[in-house]
Design a protein around this motif. Sequence first.
Motif, PDB file in Angstrom:
ATOM      1  N   PRO A 108       0.826  -1.212   0.000  1.00  0.00           N
ATOM      2  CA  PRO A 108       0.000   0.000   0.000  1.00  0.00           C
ATOM      3  C   PRO A 108       0.856   1.255   0.000  1.00  0.00           C
ATOM      4  O   PRO A 108       1.980   1.271   0.509  1.00  0.00           O
ATOM      5  N   ALA A 109       0.318   2.308  -0.619  1.00  0.00           N
ATOM      6  CA  ALA A 109       1.041   3.584  -0.647  1.00  0.00           C
ATOM      7  C   ALA A 109       1.157   4.139   0.772  1.00  0.00           C
ATOM      8  O   ALA A 109       0.242   3.980   1.582  1.00  0.00           O
ATOM      9  N   PRO A 110       2.267   4.771   1.092  1.00  0.00           N
ATOM     10  CA  PRO A 110       2.414   5.363   2.430  1.00  0.00           C
ATOM     11  C   PRO A 110       1.336   6.399   2.699  1.00  0.00           C
ATOM     12  O   PRO A 110       0.842   7.057   1.784  1.00  0.00           O
ATOM     13  N   SER A 111       0.975   6.545   3.953  1.00  0.00           N
ATOM     14  CA  SER A 111      -0.062   7.501   4.333  1.00  0.00           C
ATOM     15  C   SER A 111       0.389   8.932   4.054  1.00  0.00           C
ATOM     16  O   SER A 111       1.552   9.285   4.237  1.00  0.00           O
ATOM     17  N   ARG A 112      -0.565   9.746   3.599  1.00  0.00           N
ATOM     18  CA  ARG A 112      -0.309  11.167   3.376  1.00  0.00           C
ATOM     19  C   ARG A 112      -0.897  12.017   4.509  1.00  0.00           C
ATOM     20  O   ARG A 112      -0.813  13.235   4.473  1.00  0.00           O
ATOM     21  N   THR A 113      -1.483  11.369   5.493  1.00  0.00           N
ATOM     22  CA  THR A 113      -2.076  12.082   6.621  1.00  0.00           C
ATOM     23  C   THR A 113      -0.997  12.453   7.634  1.00  0.00           C
ATOM     24  O   THR A 113      -0.238  11.593   8.087  1.00  0.00           O
ATOM     25  N   VAL A 114      -0.928  13.728   7.955  1.00  0.00           N
ATOM     26  CA  VAL A 114       0.047  14.206   8.939  1.00  0.00           C
ATOM     27  C   VAL A 114      -0.645  14.288  10.285  1.00  0.00           C
ATOM     28  O   VAL A 114      -1.656  14.973  10.443  1.00  0.00           O
ATOM     29  N   ARG A 115      -0.104  13.573  11.249  1.00  0.00           N
ATOM     30  CA  ARG A 115      -0.728  13.531  12.567  1.00  0.00           C
ATOM     31  C   ARG A 115      -0.678  14.905  13.256  1.00  0.00           C
ATOM     32  O   ARG A 115       0.276  15.657  13.062  1.00  0.00           O
ATOM     33  N   PRO A 116      -1.716  15.217  14.060  1.00  0.00           N
ATOM     34  CA  PRO A 116      -1.815  16.554  14.677  1.00  0.00           C
ATOM     35  C   PRO A 116      -0.580  16.951  15.476  1.00  0.00           C
ATOM     36  O   PRO A 116      -0.178  18.114  15.451  1.00  0.00           O
ATOM     37  N   HIS A 117       0.022  16.005  16.196  1.00  0.00           N
ATOM     38  CA  HIS A 117       1.168  16.402  17.028  1.00  0.00           C
ATOM     39  C   HIS A 117       2.367  16.805  16.173  1.00  0.00           C
ATOM     40  O   HIS A 117       3.220  17.580  16.623  1.00  0.00           O
ATOM     41  N   LEU A 118       2.441  16.304  14.941  1.00  0.00           N
ATOM     42  CA  LEU A 118       3.526  16.733  14.058  1.00  0.00           C
ATOM     43  C   LEU A 118       3.320  18.178  13.601  1.00  0.00           C
ATOM     44  O   LEU A 118       4.289  18.928  13.443  1.00  0.00           O
ATOM     45  N   LYS A 119       2.066  18.552  13.380  1.00  0.00           N
ATOM     46  CA  LYS A 119       1.786  19.940  13.015  1.00  0.00           C
ATOM     47  C   LYS A 119       2.140  20.876  14.175  1.00  0.00           C
ATOM     48  O   LYS A 119       2.667  21.979  13.953  1.00  0.00           O
ATOM     49  N   LEU A 120       1.885  20.434  15.403  1.00  0.00           N
ATOM     50  CA  LEU A 120       2.283  21.227  16.570  1.00  0.00           C
ATOM     51  C   LEU A 120       3.803  21.334  16.648  1.00  0.00           C
ATOM     52  O   LEU A 120       4.349  22.390  17.009  1.00  0.00           O
ATOM     53  N   LEU A 121       4.484  20.239  16.311  1.00  0.00           N
ATOM     54  CA  LEU A 121       5.946  20.249  16.318  1.00  0.00           C
ATOM     55  C   LEU A 121       6.489  21.266  15.318  1.00  0.00           C
ATOM     56  O   LEU A 121       7.424  22.026  15.627  1.00  0.00           O
ATOM     57  N   LEU A 122       5.894  21.319  14.132  1.00  0.00           N
ATOM     58  CA  LEU A 122       6.335  22.294  13.129  1.00  0.00           C
ATOM     59  C   LEU A 122       6.181  23.717  13.653  1.00  0.00           C
ATOM     60  O   LEU A 122       7.059  24.565  13.455  1.00  0.00           O
ATOM     61  N   GLU A 123       5.062  23.998  14.331  1.00  0.00           N
ATOM     62  CA  GLU A 123       4.842  25.339  14.895  1.00  0.00           C
ATOM     63  C   GLU A 123       5.873  25.650  15.977  1.00  0.00           C
ATOM     64  O   GLU A 123       6.357  26.780  16.075  1.00  0.00           O
ATOM     65  N   SER A 124       6.199  24.649  16.783  1.00  0.00           N
ATOM     66  CA  SER A 124       7.149  24.880  17.878  1.00  0.00           C
ATOM     67  C   SER A 124       8.564  25.152  17.380  1.00  0.00           C
ATOM     68  O   SER A 124       9.392  25.681  18.117  1.00  0.00           O
ATOM     69  N   LEU A 125       8.845  24.783  16.140  1.00  0.00           N
ATOM     70  CA  LEU A 125      10.187  24.980  15.578  1.00  0.00           C
ATOM     71  C   LEU A 125      10.398  26.381  15.011  1.00  0.00           C
ATOM     72  O   LEU A 125      11.515  26.734  14.628  1.00  0.00           O
ATOM     73  N   ARG A 126       9.358  27.188  14.908  1.00  0.00           N
ATOM     74  CA  ARG A 126       9.490  28.535  14.362  1.00  0.00           C
ATOM     75  C   ARG A 126      10.478  29.350  15.206  1.00  0.00           C
ATOM     76  O   ARG A 126      10.564  29.160  16.408  1.00  0.00           O
ATOM     77  N   PRO A 127      11.280  30.215  14.576  1.00  0.00           N
ATOM     78  CA  PRO A 127      11.238  30.637  13.171  1.00  0.00           C
ATOM     79  C   PRO A 127      11.997  29.720  12.210  1.00  0.00           C
ATOM     80  O   PRO A 127      12.142  30.054  11.046  1.00  0.00           O
ATOM     81  N   ASN A 128      12.499  28.588  12.719  1.00  0.00           N
ATOM     82  CA  ASN A 128      13.221  27.685  11.833  1.00  0.00           C
ATOM     83  C   ASN A 128      12.268  27.075  10.807  1.00  0.00           C
ATOM     84  O   ASN A 128      11.239  26.506  11.184  1.00  0.00           O
ATOM     85  N   PRO A 129      12.541  27.195   9.524  1.00  0.00           N
ATOM     86  CA  PRO A 129      11.663  26.614   8.512  1.00  0.00           C
ATOM     87  C   PRO A 129      11.609  25.094   8.660  1.00  0.00           C
ATOM     88  O   PRO A 129      12.643  24.436   8.810  1.00  0.00           O
TER      89      PRO A 129
END
Length: 297
Positions: A108-129
């Motif tokens: 099966p193709a890998p999932s394209r769904t990004v789990r909510p905690h990963l989106k929070l992690l991206l926000e916590s890394l700001r201003p780092n892209p």
Amino acid sequence: MASQSVHSEGAELGRYLRARRTQTSPEHVGLTVGAGIRRTPGLRREELATLAGISIDYYVRMERGKETRPSPAVLDSLARALHMDDQEHQHLRELAARAARYAPEPPPAPSRTVRPHLKLLLESLRPNPAYVISRSMDMLAWNPGGLALYAGLEGWPVKHRNLARYLFLHPAARDLFPDWDRQVTGCVARLRAVAGTAPDAPDLTNLVGELLLKSADFAGLWERYEVTGRKPAQKIFRHPQVGTVTLASQSLHVEGTPGQRIGVYTAEPGTPEHDALLLLDMATSATSAHSTVSRQS
């Protein structure tokens, strides 16, 4: 179905061997080339077979995808004869393993769904892209700087945002990367490594088919069949908003979601590069807020 699957995997193994053979010069492996014109680029089949200690008929069957169960000793001999590095050698083993086993259905193709905690992690890394991408380099999630760092990418529809597509088809990419040639070479090599072990996966074949059609640069690099892994490195961005910055780059595989990885760019606090990231993050956030207000009014 079984014969088609085995033939497909064997053909991929053959393509890889042929690409490595034709790009290996006789001088590189210690052969003396006589006078006259060689019609074959790189090594001849019989030269490689002799160097590896196998029969020419056996090697020809491998290149044609008809021999799908080479022994580990044969693979090791071919890798030594072609002076493969560790990553190239491992890719050869993986292709041979896939050619040797019967897979009645593609994975099966890998999932394209990004789990909510990963989106929070991206926000916590700001201003780092930072961003999450799929194995085919689709951007699945990002923080403000993660999208804005690739100048002009925000102008593409969300479903069209793919870093390989950006490098080859976006008009801003060549200006953004002073070392564009090196960037695209590494990009194609990573796609080749993934596609070699999943040659029929739609997410990969669709992207590769599009780029082969639209980019002669991509087609030329794809034909070379070079493979490599991702390595931590520094990247230089010549950004139209914040100027030229050199950033440390890191890629992390997402646990529990095969095929997804997080890309992060960092700079030491107090440096001009870090100030540029702060400016890029703030400018992008302000633009997003203005866009939201305009839609609501």
